[in-house]
Motif scaffolding. Structure first.
Motif, mmCIF file in Angstrom:
data_model
loop_
_atom_site.group_PDB
_atom_site.id
_atom_site.type_symbol
_atom_site.label_atom_id
_atom_site.label_comp_id
_atom_site.label_asym_id
_atom_site.label_seq_id
_atom_site.Cartn_x
_atom_site.Cartn_y
_atom_site.Cartn_z
ATOM 1 N N ILE A 114 5.845 -2.940 -4.131
ATOM 2 C CA ILE A 114 6.331 -2.202 -3.096
ATOM 3 C C ILE A 114 5.099 -1.557 -2.179
ATOM 4 O O ILE A 114 5.170 -1.387 -0.967
ATOM 5 N N SER A 115 4.218 -1.177 -3.000
ATOM 6 C CA SER A 115 3.051 -0.363 -2.212
ATOM 7 C C SER A 115 2.215 -1.392 -1.312
ATOM 8 O O SER A 115 1.687 -0.946 -0.531
ATOM 9 N N ILE A 116 2.338 -2.675 -1.696
ATOM 10 C CA ILE A 116 1.800 -3.584 -0.819
ATOM 11 C C ILE A 116 2.228 -3.416 0.520
ATOM 12 O O ILE A 116 1.487 -3.594 1.448
ATOM 13 N N TYR A 117 3.563 -3.274 0.786
ATOM 14 C CA TYR A 117 3.906 -3.064 2.231
ATOM 15 C C TYR A 117 3.497 -1.774 2.738
ATOM 16 O O TYR A 117 3.133 -1.808 4.015
ATOM 17 N N PHE B 264 0.016 -2.293 3.891
ATOM 18 C CA PHE B 264 -0.187 -3.283 5.137
ATOM 19 C C PHE B 264 0.316 -2.295 6.266
ATOM 20 O O PHE B 264 -0.256 -2.269 7.342
ATOM 21 N N GLY B 265 1.256 -1.519 5.946
ATOM 22 C CA GLY B 265 1.687 -0.443 7.190
ATOM 23 C C GLY B 265 0.551 0.342 7.515
ATOM 24 O O GLY B 265 0.457 0.712 8.720
ATOM 25 N N ASN B 266 -0.088 0.739 6.541
ATOM 26 C CA ASN B 266 -1.332 1.837 6.816
ATOM 27 C C ASN B 266 -2.525 1.038 7.669
ATOM 28 O O ASN B 266 -3.036 1.335 8.489
ATOM 29 N N VAL C 184 6.780 4.355 10.516
ATOM 30 C CA VAL C 184 6.382 2.782 10.442
ATOM 31 C C VAL C 184 6.085 2.434 9.018
ATOM 32 O O VAL C 184 6.622 1.573 8.293
ATOM 33 N N ILE C 185 5.385 3.323 8.291
ATOM 34 C CA ILE C 185 5.038 3.173 6.760
ATOM 35 C C ILE C 185 6.478 3.062 6.031
ATOM 36 O O ILE C 185 6.641 2.279 5.094
ATOM 37 N N PHE D 139 6.183 -7.857 12.097
ATOM 38 C CA PHE D 139 5.145 -6.872 11.295
ATOM 39 C C PHE D 139 3.951 -6.578 11.789
ATOM 40 O O PHE D 139 3.332 -5.331 11.429
ATOM 41 N N ILE D 140 3.573 -6.938 12.818
ATOM 42 C CA ILE D 140 2.380 -6.452 13.514
ATOM 43 C C ILE D 140 2.824 -5.827 14.870
ATOM 44 O O ILE D 140 2.372 -4.743 15.309
ATOM 45 N N LEU D 141 3.155 -6.861 15.921
ATOM 46 C CA LEU D 141 3.335 -6.076 17.363
ATOM 47 C C LEU D 141 4.548 -4.976 17.478
ATOM 48 O O LEU D 141 4.405 -4.163 18.031
#
Length: 783
Positions: free
Chosen positions: A402-405, A408-410, A712-713, A764-766
């Motif tokens: 889960i920390s992978i997400y 990515f959020g960071n 967001v995170i 996930f980005i915009l």
């Protein structure tokens, strides 16, 4: 990051009460769900309709014009048998005998009304004042070598044969069987004709192995539509297996997989019952409804199940509390996703293609039931099933995953401006590319090259004649007027103009018959290969000719009853839809500019109807898509309780489709009718990603008082895995559908794949970048 407490503020009380009620009465809920699914499923009645007419609404102007032409003359549903002798020469005694035998046998085809072949072509000659009309090659077994040589010479000089029933080299020939289907039940009539034709061809090839036989025509086209409607169901079993395995792999919980399967099965049974209750007959486009329901129903279930499993595995909830919390967090997003999906599919009713109306209505009903089952049966069933808790080591691995997400959020929150600019530049470029796509609805290419109908049609197009045509009913303005030399002269000029066009392979017009009979009545003198001089002469020659024709080979397919109109058929090379439409318009304009008003006509044919279908569908769907987008934006504004975020949601909801069509231009560059519905069809899928991410973002802001970046995170941590999981499942499902040999379905699936992936990347980005930038300007707007 701040710690998340179990005792959240009392938000979403309706969803909590709903979940509590479902769990309290779990057994009645499960039993009622089973009874509802079985009750609806018992009403199911699955029939297939392969008639190409189903692609056109009754108000379609091209269909109305085509039906009027067939009512004026004869209906021309046909089977074309193309014979390619392995010695490369049609005109040998052995081959002519075989062709003559097959021609005679073709008359036994069910509902046959006419059989045209080289051997029974009505060749004209005259002795004195007597006109003789005979088969070009009758009793071929008695022909001498010189006779056969003469037959060859006559055939290869005959404009009505070359590029129609024989090629220029005399190496390939065709037998055209015209059938008049009663039209009472195409599901019975078409298979009956097809079975008889296939048996006839098989018997012929067993007796004459020196021939290769290729089959095309409107009846084989209908057969291909019919058979690939049924074969669409063959993909469902594969898809179910793949989706279930993925669900098991991604959730690592057998009971999650089992409950997901049951939600799909119940939704499918409900949709199946809807088909029977509404009297819908399935077609190739609508037959893929199980695929749609499977992938979309699984997406609903996965969001609820993953949140439930996360609450148990990561946060230590007990089973009942985890189910209630999962429903509380997901009820609104799943409801919005289901509602927007239903709206998106219902927009297909704005189009002009009835099979897509059926697909939209079936899936809309199935998705309504999927929402009902995933928010009632699913939590009730999970409450009954035992809970398998994983060992501590496994739980730590889950936390790590889960920390992978979160990581990515960071990465996203550190550079929102940069990511926004880069994203918008890429989207702008792909938006431009999306405008370069062109419509092309060549119905032969609805089937890929693995399909025999496509293979045979391609061979015939390359070696004998074009498969596409445009027809004109050219009037004279008076009864018997087709014998007027002025009319015939102008008709002859139109025929000559058609033959000069680069697209035209062959032209069949009554003016050719008039010239040929006139020549025969003058001792076969080529100087008289022209229009008769007087009306009386033309009428007399036509009467003699018609009286000489055998039964079944009359001119009813070219001349109307009162002899006021004649039919002109231009056979074309395979052309794109814009080229086909442009040719038809050029021909119509030639008549307007060069012929009297009575001779003005519009081009019609099934091929032209299909060519215009994509454009009509696009025009019709445009308004539907606008309505859907407005409705969905309003729904999101109300659900999110924020006008600015509701408007902001338009960006991630629209751009994936634009990006998808931009990338499609790089891949293919052409769009068919099936792809026009993609915007409405994928809207719900796209909204699924957006609404789940934004709802988790807003929960963190409103309930947990997180900053925008922390929210967001939090969204990535809580919903990231579910979004990736649903995307993987959807991609797997549509990947299997993309292997369909029916291009309307496979192309639709392929661009949907692209759009689904684009939606995940954009969300996930915009989307998080825009949420952060908006929150900087509006510090207190999300409260």
């Amino acid at each position: 990051m701040k710690n998340i407490k179990k005792n959240h503020s009392d938000k979403n009380t309706f969803a909590k009460k709903w979940a509590t009620f479902v769990i309290k009465y779990k057994w009645p809920v499960v039993i009622l769900s089973i009874l509802l699914a079985m009750g609806l499923g018992s009403q199911g009645n699955m029939q297939f309709d392969g008639d190409y007419h189903v692609f056109f609404s009754e108000s379609n102007p091209e269909l109305e014009a085509f039906d009027a032409l067939q009512d004026t003359y004869t209906k021309d549903d046909n089977i074309v048998l193309v014979l390619a002798p392995k010695n490369g020469d049609v005109f040998t005694k052995e081959n002519l005998i075989a062709i003559e035998e097959l021609t005679a046998e073709a008359w036994n085809t069910p509902y046959s009304s006419r059989v045209d072949a080289v051997t029974n072509f009505q060749h004209t000659s005259a002795v004195g004042d007597d006109l003789y009309v005979d088969d070009l090659s009758y009793d071929s077994a008695s022909k001498t070598a010189s006779d056969i040589k003469e037959i060859r010479q006559k055939a290869l000089k005959e404009p009505l044969l070359v590029h129609r029933l024989i090629n220029e080299k005399g190496s390939v020939t065709a037998i055209n069987i015209t059938v008049r289907l009663p039209g009472k039940d195409s599901a019975l009539e078409i298979p009956e004709v097809t079975a008889a034709t296939r048996e006839m061809v098989t018997n012929f090839q067993e007796k004459h192995p020196n021939f290769d036989v290729y089959t095309t025509g409107l009846v084989p086209l209908n057969t291909a539509f019919f058979e690939y409607s049924e074969k669409g169901f063959a993909l469902v079993g594969i898809m179910v297996l793949v989706v279930l395995l993925l669900t098991l792999l991604l959730t690592r919980n057998f009971f999650a997989m089992l409950s997901t399967l049951l939600v799909f099965m119940f939704s499918f049974m409900a949709a199946f019952g809807f088909i029977g209750l509404m009297g819908i007959k399935l077609t190739p486009p609508s037959s893929v409804f199980p695929t749609m329901i499977l992938t979309l129903a699984v997406a609903d279930s996965i969001h609820i199940l993953i949140t439930y499993l996360q609450k148990v595995r990561k946060e230590g909830y007990d089973k009942q509390d985890a189910i209630i919390e999962s429903i509380r967090l997901n009820f609104m997003p799943v409801f919005i996703t289901s509602l927007t999906t239903v709206i998106g599919f219902l927009t297909m009713n704005f189009g002009d293609v009835p099979p897509f109306w059926d697909l939209g209505n079936i899936v809309a009903f199935g998705m309504t039931m999927a929402f009902l089952f995933s928010t009632t049966f699913l939590p009730a069933f999970m409450a009954i099933l035992p809970l398998w808790k994983r060992k501590k080591g496994t739980q730590e691995a889950a936390v790590q995953k889960i920390s992978i997400y979160a990581q990515f959020g960071n990465w996203v929150i550190k550079q929102p401006i940069r990511l926004t600019v880069i994203s918008l530049v890429i989207i702008a470029g792909l938006t431009y590319l999306s405008t370069l796509n062109q419509f092309n609805d060549e119905f032969v290419e609805y089937f890929d090259t693995s399909v025999k109908f496509r293979q045979d049609s391609d061979f015939i197009n390359e070696n004998l004649t074009g498969f596409y045509n445009v027809e004109f009913s050219v009037g004279s303005g008076e009864s018997g007027g087709i014998n007027d030399p002025a009319y015939l002269t102008k008709l002859n000029q139109f025929e000559d103009w058609l033959n000069e066009q680069p697209e035209v392979v062959h032209t069949n017009a009554f003016s050719e018959v008039a010239r040929r009979v006139n020549r025969s009545m003058h001792g076969d003198n080529d100087a008289f290969y022209r229009i008769p001089d007087t009306r009386e002469e033309a009428a007399q020659y036509l009467l003699l000719y018609e009286l000489s024709l055998p039964f079944g080979l009359d001119l009813n397919n070219q001349i109307n009853v009162d002899k006021s109109e004649t039919r002109v058929t231009a056979t074309l090379k395979n052309n794109s839809s814009p080229e086909m439409i442009a040719f038809s318009e050029r021909a119509e304009n030639w008549l307007k500019n060069n012929a009297p008003e009575a001779m003005h006509s519009i081009g019609v044919s099934p091929t032209l109807m299909f060519s215009k279908l994509g454009f009509r569908q696009a025009d019709s769907m445009f308004n539907g898509n606008i309505v859907a987008l407005i409705l969905i934006s309003l729904i999101l504004m109300i659900a999110l309780r924020n006008i600015k975020l509701g408007l902001l949601s338009i960006i991630p909801n629209v751009t994936p489709v634009i990006v998808g069509f931009g990338l499609w231009w790089l891949y293919k560059g052409t769009i068919n009718t099936g792809m026009v519905i993609v915007f409405g069809m994928t809207l719900g899928i796209i909204v699924d990603d957006t609404v789940h991410f934004m709802s988790k973002f807003l929960r963190a802001r409103r309930e947990l008082n997180y900053s925008a970046k922390e929210a967001v995170i939090y969204a990535f941590e809580t919903v990231g895995k579910a979004l990736v999981t649903t995307t993987i499942v959807l991609v797997a499902g549509f990947s299997i559908l993309s292997t369909s040999p029916f291009a309307l379905n496979s192309y639709m699936a392929r661009i949907t794949l692209i759009i689904i992936l684009a939606a995940l990347i954009i969300d996930f980005i915009l989307l998080p970048s825009l949420l952060i930038l908006l929150s900087k300007k509006e510090q207190n707007s999300i409260q």
